[in-house]
Design a protein around this motif. Structure first.
Motif, PDB file in Angstrom:
ATOM      1  N   ARG A  42       0.819  -1.212   0.000  1.00 50.94           N
ATOM      2  CA  ARG A  42       0.000   0.000   0.000  1.00 50.94           C
ATOM      3  C   ARG A  42       0.857   1.269   0.000  1.00 50.94           C
ATOM      4  O   ARG A  42       0.352   2.353  -0.273  1.00 50.94           O
ATOM      5  N   LEU A  43       2.143   1.148   0.327  1.00 49.70           N
ATOM      6  CA  LEU A  43       3.036   2.316   0.382  1.00 49.70           C
ATOM      7  C   LEU A  43       3.711   2.611  -0.955  1.00 49.70           C
ATOM      8  O   LEU A  43       4.459   3.575  -1.069  1.00 49.70           O
ATOM      9  N   LEU A  44       3.466   1.783  -1.959  1.00 58.67           N
ATOM     10  CA  LEU A  44       4.103   1.961  -3.268  1.00 58.67           C
ATOM     11  C   LEU A  44       3.324   3.002  -4.077  1.00 58.67           C
ATOM     12  O   LEU A  44       2.643   2.684  -5.054  1.00 58.67           O
ATOM     13  N   THR A  45       3.437   4.244  -3.673  1.00 55.00           N
ATOM     14  CA  THR A  45       2.656   5.337  -4.251  1.00 55.00           C
ATOM     15  C   THR A  45       2.996   5.572  -5.713  1.00 55.00           C
ATOM     16  O   THR A  45       2.090   5.646  -6.567  1.00 55.00           O
TER      17      THR A  45
ATOM     18  N   ASP B   8      -1.740  11.503 -24.994  1.00 51.88           N
ATOM     19  CA  ASP B   8      -1.136  10.278 -25.520  1.00 51.88           C
ATOM     20  C   ASP B   8       0.213   9.956 -24.886  1.00 51.88           C
ATOM     21  O   ASP B   8       0.825   8.939 -25.211  1.00 51.88           O
ATOM     22  N   ASP B   9       0.698  10.809 -23.989  1.00 55.48           N
ATOM     23  CA  ASP B   9       2.018  10.618 -23.380  1.00 55.48           C
ATOM     24  C   ASP B   9       1.914   9.781 -22.109  1.00 55.48           C
ATOM     25  O   ASP B   9       0.928   9.860 -21.364  1.00 55.48           O
ATOM     26  N   PHE B  10       2.962   8.996 -21.848  1.00 56.71           N
ATOM     27  CA  PHE B  10       3.057   8.190 -20.631  1.00 56.71           C
ATOM     28  C   PHE B  10       3.654   9.050 -19.524  1.00 56.71           C
ATOM     29  O   PHE B  10       4.865   9.294 -19.474  1.00 56.71           O
ATOM     30  N   LYS B  11       2.807   9.562 -18.639  1.00 55.21           N
ATOM     31  CA  LYS B  11       3.238  10.483 -17.584  1.00 55.21           C
ATOM     32  C   LYS B  11       2.593  10.090 -16.255  1.00 55.21           C
ATOM     33  O   LYS B  11       1.573  10.648 -15.844  1.00 55.21           O
ATOM     34  N   PRO B  12       3.155   9.096 -15.550  1.00 56.45           N
ATOM     35  CA  PRO B  12       2.588   8.693 -14.251  1.00 56.45           C
ATOM     36  C   PRO B  12       2.490   9.838 -13.253  1.00 56.45           C
ATOM     37  O   PRO B  12       1.601   9.837 -12.395  1.00 56.45           O
ATOM     38  N   ASP B  13       3.386  10.822 -13.392  1.00 52.29           N
ATOM     39  CA  ASP B  13       3.383  11.935 -12.439  1.00 52.29           C
ATOM     40  C   ASP B  13       2.082  12.729 -12.447  1.00 52.29           C
ATOM     41  O   ASP B  13       1.805  13.461 -11.482  1.00 52.29           O
ATOM     42  N   ARG B  14       1.290  12.582 -13.506  1.00 45.06           N
ATOM     43  CA  ARG B  14       0.035  13.352 -13.573  1.00 45.06           C
ATOM     44  C   ARG B  14      -0.901  12.990 -12.422  1.00 45.06           C
ATOM     45  O   ARG B  14      -1.809  13.750 -12.097  1.00 45.06           O
ATOM     46  N   PHE B  15      -0.697  11.818 -11.803  1.00 49.99           N
ATOM     47  CA  PHE B  15      -1.594  11.388 -10.728  1.00 49.99           C
ATOM     48  C   PHE B  15      -1.059  11.693  -9.330  1.00 49.99           C
ATOM     49  O   PHE B  15      -1.748  11.428  -8.331  1.00 49.99           O
ATOM     50  N   LEU B  16       0.156  12.220  -9.242  1.00 50.50           N
ATOM     51  CA  LEU B  16       0.743  12.481  -7.925  1.00 50.50           C
ATOM     52  C   LEU B  16      -0.043  13.515  -7.121  1.00 50.50           C
ATOM     53  O   LEU B  16      -0.023  13.502  -5.891  1.00 50.50           O
ATOM     54  N   SER B  17      -0.740  14.398  -7.821  1.00 49.30           N
ATOM     55  CA  SER B  17      -1.512  15.428  -7.117  1.00 49.30           C
ATOM     56  C   SER B  17      -2.721  14.850  -6.381  1.00 49.30           C
ATOM     57  O   SER B  17      -3.338  15.520  -5.559  1.00 49.30           O
TER      58      SER B  17
ATOM     59  N   VAL C 154      -2.616  12.088  -4.444  1.00 53.09           N
ATOM     60  CA  VAL C 154      -2.205  11.236  -3.314  1.00 53.09           C
ATOM     61  C   VAL C 154      -3.010  11.611  -2.070  1.00 53.09           C
ATOM     62  O   VAL C 154      -3.115  12.784  -1.710  1.00 53.09           O
ATOM     63  N   GLY C 155      -3.577  10.603  -1.421  1.00 55.60           N
ATOM     64  CA  GLY C 155      -4.370  10.850  -0.224  1.00 55.60           C
ATOM     65  C   GLY C 155      -3.500  11.018   1.006  1.00 55.60           C
ATOM     66  O   GLY C 155      -2.286  10.794   0.964  1.00 55.60           O
TER      67      GLY C 155
ATOM     68  N   ILE D  48      -2.773   6.185  -3.738  1.00 51.23           N
ATOM     69  CA  ILE D  48      -3.378   6.794  -4.920  1.00 51.23           C
ATOM     70  C   ILE D  48      -4.786   6.227  -5.078  1.00 51.23           C
ATOM     71  O   ILE D  48      -4.957   5.004  -5.180  1.00 51.23           O
ATOM     72  N   PRO D  49      -5.822   7.051  -5.084  1.00 56.29           N
ATOM     73  CA  PRO D  49      -7.188   6.529  -5.221  1.00 56.29           C
ATOM     74  C   PRO D  49      -7.398   5.903  -6.599  1.00 56.29           C
ATOM     75  O   PRO D  49      -7.021   6.479  -7.616  1.00 56.29           O
TER      76      PRO D  49
END
Length: 554
Positions: free
Chosen positions: A394-397, A458-467, A469-470, A475-476
């Protein structure tokens, strides 16, 4: 006047014209001619209604039915097929003025399938309504080819009244914690095999290995027994299951009206019967085992290890005193095969592809795993490669962000299964849909829409979801967290039952692979340009990917 009314009017007019011909007919030839005209008119009416959209929906763009049929019969890979049909639909959207450039995605369009027109929504507002208002957008029974024979009337496919009954038994069994050992154990077997691949310098196709590993994890979780397909890829039951999936999801065969009568249909039926026997034997054996424990006065379950208990046992225990049948058990076990195995394998394959294409993101995810789980020492045996505990998983944000972005770009289920309206429905653009309208949602197109996700859709950008974080660091992963812009598991009360199972498995397996290897994508030029190959069918399967592994601890 809509197409159906026009067709009826045309038919009535034809009969009026034929009345004097029939009345004055003095010869069999005249009567035969009149009959031929009536038959031709009837056929023409049917074809008109089949191939021309209803009047109130003609403002929506669509690819022509002929184009759709021709493309499906070519059996191209899903993404190639989709590109052809979506561009044809975009041509129509430009003609109608619905969009102004090819960079835009229509928020609603029409598509045609086996003689019926359906509305397809590609925007979060309508997608939310489609997925959450399940009594207004009722599920349509999947009865093409032998799809229903294989899947059965399970909780994922049952219509609302029966779904409400089934969920009392099935939901508690599915929606619980999943012990990470269920995935870590088969992943160690996978690593043992991949060590040999890496040592030889050979190229691996992620799809084959991920299908086998997730099948082993699934059977361990569902039945408490392991197919062991990693070590025995040609075992009879493994081959039967894979052949069934290939058959029932092949849309080109479903277009054949004689499919059930030809050799392919007979083969599919025989395969399903053989698989059913295997499942029913497991059900009967497990039922007898539980009954024997009860008769002996022993404990049937141990709450302390509930997360590690198999799904079938939990469902059999839950049906006591209910009218849940042996067939219901079989159908709900089968849906878990698809929801918990095939879709997860696809997500893992595309994760390996995207991480191999973006080494900087791969390294960032690896460092997080090392920080949480710890690194491995040089020469660590495969059977000792660590997997995260439930708390560590669960800590693997950041890894969760990677998984979420992979499933945005390559959702295993690209379309919401067909629904039909049970009451008049207003879409977001104000259009009113009458009762009985077929409706679907295009998850893949919405996930790639620049109107929804912006110019970097179309870009692979995982960082878009960092905002997102609960406060707990997680990550919900529910669609509401992204306002229904992200829906790879569906949404609402009928969200995919295998969601948590899949997410835990992806985090466990990817963390172990990141600890053990570094990898890059090689070979296929299209894949290296961001256009990976895919198989035909209704699920998004990668095909022909080439990945080169290097041991980190060698």
């Amino acid at each position: 006047m809509d197409s159906a009314s026009a067709a009826h009017a045309f038919l009535a007019d034809t009969f009026d014209r034929l009345k004097p011909v029939v009345a004055d007919a003095a010869t069999p030839t005249a009567l035969a001619t009149a009959g031929a005209v009536v038959f031709a008119t009837w056929i023409g009416t049917k074809l008109y209604r089949m191939f021309v959209p209803p009047q109130h929906l003609r403002k929506y763009p669509h690819a022509s039915p002929i184009k759709i049929i021709r493309t499906l019969l070519q059996r191209k890979g899903y993404l190639e097929q989709r590109s052809i049909l979506f561009e044809a639909m975009r041509d129509d959207a430009l003609r109608l003025g619905v969009i102004k450039s090819r960079e835009e995605t229509p928020s609603i369009y029409l598509t045609w399938f086996i003689g019926r027109w359906q509305v397809v929504v590609v925007n979060p507002t309508d997608m939310k309504n489609l997925l959450t208002k399940h009594e207004t957008f009722e599920k349509k029974r999947l009865d093409a080819g032998y799809l229903f024979k294989f899947l059965g009337n399970n909780i994922a496919l049952a219509q609302t009244p029966e779904w409400k009954q089934q969920r009392k038994v099935v939901n508690p069994a599915f929606r619980r914690g999943w012990a990470t050992s269920l995935f870590g154990t088969p992943a160690r077997q996978l690593i043992k095999q991949l060590d040999t691949v890496a040592a030889s310098g050979a190229i691996m196709d992620p799809a084959d290995w991920m299908q086998r590993m997730t099948l082993d994890a699934l059977t361990l979780s569902a039945f408490g027994t392991n197919f062991d397909s990693i070590n025995n890829p040609n075992a009879p039951m493994v081959a039967i299951y894979n052949s069934i999936m290939s058959e029932v999801l092949d849309v080109s065969k479903l277009l054949n009206p004689f499919y059930k009568l030809n050799k392919d249909g007979k083969r599919a039926r025989d395969l399903i019967d053989a698989f059913d026997k295997y499942i029913f034997d497991l059900i009967d054996a497990k039922t007898a085992e539980i009954a024997a424990k009860r008769a002996a006065g022993g404990a049937v379950s141990d709450s302390e290890d509930n997360d590690a208990r198999d799904l079938l046992t939990l469902m059999i225990e839950a049906i006591q005193g209910s009218d849940f049948t042996r067939e219901d058990l079989r159908a709900n076990t089968i849906t878990f095969f698809v929801a918990g195995h095939d879709t997860t394998a696809n997500a893992l394959s595309f994760a390996l592809y995207l991480l191999g294409m973006h080494p900087e993101i791969q390294e960032k995810a690896r460092q997080e795993v090392i920080d949480v789980v710890g690194d491995i020492e040089r020469g660590t045996p495969a059977e000792d490669v660590p997997y995260p505990t439930s708390e560590q998983e669960r800590l693997l944000t950041y890894l969760s962000c990677v998984i979420k972005e992979v499933m945005r770009l390559y959702p295993s289920v690209t379309l919401v299964p067909q629904r039909f309206t049970t009451a008049p429905v207003a879409l977001s653009d104000g259009t009113s849909l009458p009762i009985g309208t077929l409706v679907s949602g295009d998850i893949y197109s919405m996930h790639h829409s620049k109107q929804v996700w912006g110019p970097d859709a179309d870009d692979f950008k995982p960082d878009r979801f960092l905002s997102s974080v609960g406060p707990d660091g997680e990550i919900p992963m529910h669609p509401g967290a992204s306002n229904f812009m992200w829906t790879p598991f569906g949404g609402g009360q009928r969200i995919c039952l295998g969601q948590q199972f899949s997410l835990v498995e992806q985090r466990v397996v990817l963390s172990m692979l990141l600890l053990r290897y570094k990898w890059t994508v090689v070979g296929d030029e299209n894949a290296l340009k961001g256009n990976p190959g895919t198989l035909p069918g209704g699920l998004l399967h990668s095909a022909g990917l080439q990945v080169k592994l290097t041991r980190r601890d060698a």
